[in-house]
Write an enzyme that holds these catalytic residues in place. Structure first.
Site, PDB file in Angstrom:
ATOM      1  CE1 TYR A 185      21.687   9.603  -0.705  1.00  0.00           C
ATOM      2  CE2 TYR A 185      23.802  10.519  -1.386  1.00  0.00           C
ATOM      3  CZ  TYR A 185      23.062   9.486  -0.824  1.00  0.00           C
ATOM      4  OH  TYR A 185      23.679   8.344  -0.408  1.00  0.00           O
ATOM      5  NE  ARG A 232      31.752  15.321  -3.622  1.00  0.00           N
ATOM      6  CZ  ARG A 232      32.174  14.178  -3.116  1.00  0.00           C
ATOM      7  NH1 ARG A 232      31.414  13.469  -2.325  1.00  0.00           N
ATOM      8  NH2 ARG A 232      33.384  13.728  -3.393  1.00  0.00           N
ATOM      9  CG  LEU A 303      38.928   4.606  -7.674  1.00  0.00           C
ATOM     10  CD1 LEU A 303      38.746   3.559  -8.760  1.00  0.00           C
ATOM     11  CD2 LEU A 303      39.620   3.985  -6.461  1.00  0.00           C
TER      12      LEU A 303
HETATM   13  C1  LIG Z   1      32.650   5.740   3.828  1.00  0.00           C
HETATM   14  C2  LIG Z   1      32.230   6.679   2.745  1.00  0.00           C
HETATM   15  C3  LIG Z   1      31.270   7.636   3.013  1.00  0.00           C
HETATM   16  C4  LIG Z   1      30.897   8.567   2.030  1.00  0.00           C
HETATM   17  N1  LIG Z   1      30.014   9.564   2.350  1.00  0.00           N
HETATM   18  C5  LIG Z   1      29.800  10.574   1.480  1.00  0.00           C
HETATM   19  C6  LIG Z   1      29.085  11.735   1.877  1.00  0.00           C
HETATM   20  O1  LIG Z   1      28.718  11.908   3.028  1.00  0.00           O
HETATM   21  N2  LIG Z   1      28.866  12.678   0.934  1.00  0.00           N
HETATM   22  C7  LIG Z   1      29.319  12.567  -0.348  1.00  0.00           C
HETATM   23  O2  LIG Z   1      29.092  13.446  -1.163  1.00  0.00           O
HETATM   24  N3  LIG Z   1      30.040  11.486  -0.723  1.00  0.00           N
HETATM   25  C8  LIG Z   1      30.319  10.524   0.168  1.00  0.00           C
HETATM   26  N4  LIG Z   1      31.126   9.475  -0.188  1.00  0.00           N
HETATM   27  C9  LIG Z   1      31.802   9.510  -1.504  1.00  0.00           C
HETATM   28  C10 LIG Z   1      33.191  10.140  -1.355  1.00  0.00           C
HETATM   29  O3  LIG Z   1      33.130  11.475  -0.894  1.00  0.00           O
HETATM   30  C11 LIG Z   1      33.973  10.090  -2.676  1.00  0.00           C
HETATM   31  O4  LIG Z   1      33.323  10.891  -3.622  1.00  0.00           O
HETATM   32  C12 LIG Z   1      34.089   8.675  -3.232  1.00  0.00           C
HETATM   33  O5  LIG Z   1      34.431   7.769  -2.206  1.00  0.00           O
HETATM   34  C13 LIG Z   1      35.138   8.593  -4.329  1.00  0.00           C
HETATM   35  O6  LIG Z   1      36.391   9.031  -3.849  1.00  0.00           O
HETATM   36  P1  LIG Z   1      37.564   7.981  -3.425  1.00  0.00           P
HETATM   37  O7  LIG Z   1      37.823   7.118  -4.627  1.00  0.00           O
HETATM   38  O8  LIG Z   1      38.739   8.862  -3.060  1.00  0.00           O
HETATM   39  O9  LIG Z   1      37.075   7.167  -2.280  1.00  0.00           O
HETATM   40  C14 LIG Z   1      31.482   8.513   0.763  1.00  0.00           C
HETATM   41  C15 LIG Z   1      32.431   7.521   0.480  1.00  0.00           C
HETATM   42  C16 LIG Z   1      32.826   6.636   1.457  1.00  0.00           C
HETATM   43  C17 LIG Z   1      33.897   5.625   1.135  1.00  0.00           C
END
Ligand SMILES: Cc1cc2nc3c(=O)[nH]c(=O)nc-3n(C[C@H](O)[C@H](O)[C@H](O)COP(=O)(O)O)c2cc1C
Length: 365
Positions: A185, A232, A303
Site C-alpha cells: 500500500y 506495520r 501462519l
Molecule cells: C480477511 C483478511 C483481511 C486482512 N486485512 C488486513 C488489513 O486490513 N491490514 C493488514 O495489514 N493486513 C490484513 N490482512 C493480513 C493479516 O493481518 C495477516 O497479516 C495475514 O493474514 C497473515 O496472518 P495469518 O496467517 O495469521 O492469517 C488480512 C488478512 C485477512 C485474512
C-alpha cells in the site's frame, strides 16, 4: 507447571497488555461510504471477547481515495467518526480489551473490487471505481489504469489526512494507532524501488524513499501524542531489486528514533511476481532480525496457528508478541483455548462462564 510466556504481560509504549496475543488487522469490506456497519459491531464485538491482549481494527483509510475498496472503513469525515463511535461504544460496553486502529492509504492498490468479487481493479469512472494515486505512475499490474503520481500538494494532503485521522482516533479514545506501511500500500510503495521511481527528494536513495513514510509517522506521532503509535511493515518484497530486510532494519531504526512504540513485521504485497515460500512461521525470521536491531517490541505474524508454535516464538525471543489473523476468524476463542492448553486464564464474559468444560456436570447445581 512453568508459566507460559504467551500469557505474560507486555508493555507497548505506556500500554500494558495482559498477554502477547495480538488480533491482526483484517479488512471486512463491509463499510458503507467509509462508515462502519452492524457487521463491525458483530465482528469486533466477537473478537473483543476472545481473550487476546489487543484487538486491531482493520486497515482504515485516511481519505476516500485511500480505501482499498468501496467497502473499506474510513476515518476521514465526521460521519465515519460517528459510525466508529457507535461501534466502539457497543464493543466497549461488553469488553475492556485494548483496541488499536490501523490507519492506511492504499495508493495504487486502491479502487479494488471486494475479494469475493475477484478483487481486481475497478477502473476510474466505473461504478465504485476512482483514479488512484501513488509515488509514481506505475500500475500494480500492467493491465491496470496507472495511478497519478503525487505532487507536493498531494503529499501534503495525505500527510494531513493521516494526522487528522489520528486526531479522530484520539477523540475516539482508541488505545493505539498502527500505521500501515506494509502489503504494497501507499507507504510501502514509497519505500520500494520497484514502485517508487521518483527523481525528487522522495525517490532514489533509501533515505529519500523513507522520507514520506517517516513524515507521515511524525505527523501521526504528534497528533496521537498520548498513546502508542506502531508501524506495520513488509520486511521484503520477495522480488529482485525490491525492498528487503536490510532496508527494513534501517527504517526500523529511523522509526525508533522518532518515537515508534513497536514494529509489526509482515512481508510482501508489492510485486505481482513475488516468490513467497509460505509455511508456518514463514515471516518469523524477519521479526527475529528486526528484533535484534531495535529495542522496541516486535510483533511476528503469518501462519501462526498453533498454541505451542506461538509460545515458542515469544519464549525463544524471536518476537515479543504474536499476531493471529485467519486462525482467530476460524476459532474466535483461540486465546481461550491457548490459555486452557497452558493452564493459564483469560478474562471471559460473565455470560459465558458456565461454558467451561470442567463445569459441564453441574449446570443447575
Ligand atoms: C480477511 C483478511 C483481511 C486482512 N486485512 C488486513 C488489513 O486490513 N491490514 C493488514 O495489514 N493486513 C490484513 N490482512 C493480513 C493479516 O493481518 C495477516 O497479516 C495475514 O493474514 C497473515 O496472518 P495469518 O496467517 O495469521 O492469517 C488480512 C488478512 C485477512 C485474512
Amino acid at each position: 507447571m512453568s508459566k507460559s510466556k504467551l500469557f505474560s504481560p507486555v508493555s507497548i509504549g505506556g500500554m500494558t497488555l495482559k498477554n502477547r496475543i495480538v488480533i491482526a488487522p483484517m479488512c471486512q469490506y463491509s463499510a458503507e461510504d467509509g462508515k462502519m456497519t452492524d457487521w463491525h459491531l458483530i465482528h469486533l464485538g466477537m473478537l473483543a471477547n476472545s481473550g487476546a491482549g489487543i484487538l486491531t481494527i482493520e486497515a482504515t483509510a485516511v481519505t476516500p481515495e485511500g480505501r482499498i475498496s468501496y467497502g473499506d472503513v474510513g476515518l476521514y469525515s465526521d460521519e465515519c467518526e460517528a459510525a466508529m463511535h457507535r461501534t466502539l461504544e457497543g464493543v466497549r460496553r461488553w469488553s475492556d480489551m485494548p483496541i488499536a486502529i490501523q490507519l492506511g492509504h492504499a495508493g495504487r492498490k486502491a479502487s479494488s473490487d471486494l475479494p469475493w468479487k475477484g478483487g481486481g481493479q475497478i477502473a476510474p469512472g466505473a461504478v465504485n471505481g476512482w483514479k488512484t494515486e501513488a509515488p509514481s505512475a506505475v500500475p500494480f499490474k500492467a493491465e491496470y489504469d496507472a495511478p497519478a503520481a503525487l505532487d507536493r500538494d498531494g503529499l501534503k494532503r495525505i500527510r494531513t489526512a493521516f494526522a487528522d485521522a489520528a486526531r479522530r482516533a484520539a477523540r475516539l479514545d482508541l488505545d493505539a494507532v498502527q500505521i500501515h506501511g506494509a502489503h504494497g500500500y501507499l507507504l510501502h510503495q514509497f519505500l520500494s524501488p520497484l514502485s517508487n521511481q521518483r527523481t525528487d527528494e522522495y525517490g532514489g536513495s533509501l533515505e529519500n524513499r523513507m522520507r514520506f513514510p517517516l513524515e507521515v509517522f511524525e505527523s501521526v506521532r504528534e497528533a496521537f501524542s498520548q498513546s502508542p503509535v506502531t508501524m506495520r511493515v513488509s520486511a521484503t518484497d520477495w522480488a529482485p531489486g525490491g525492498w528487503d530486510v536490510e532496508q527494513t532494519i534501517a527504517f526500523a531504526h529511523a522509526l525508533e528514533k522518532r518515537g515508534c512504540d513497536a514494529m509489526h513485521v509482515s512481508s510482501g504485497g508489492l510485486a505481482v511476481d513475488q516468490q513467497i515460500a509460505v509455511g508456518p512461521n514463514y515471516q518469523v525470521p524477519f521479526a527475529r532480525q528486526i528484533k535484534a536491531a531495535v529495542e522496541i517490541p516486535v510483533i511476528a505474524v503469518g501462519l501462526i496457528t498453533e498454541f505451542e508454535q506461538a509460545e515458542a516464538i515469544v519464549s525463544t525471543g524471536d518476537a515479543d508478541l504474536v499476531a493471529v489473523a485467519r486462525a482467530i476468524l476460524y476459532d474466535p476463542r483461540w486465546p481461550w483455548h491457548a490459555a486452557a492448553h497452558f493452564g493459564e486464564t483469560v478474562q471471559a464474559a460473565d455470560q459465558y462462564l458456565r461454558c467451561q468444560p470442567r463445569q459441564f456436570r453441574n449446570l443447575f447445581g
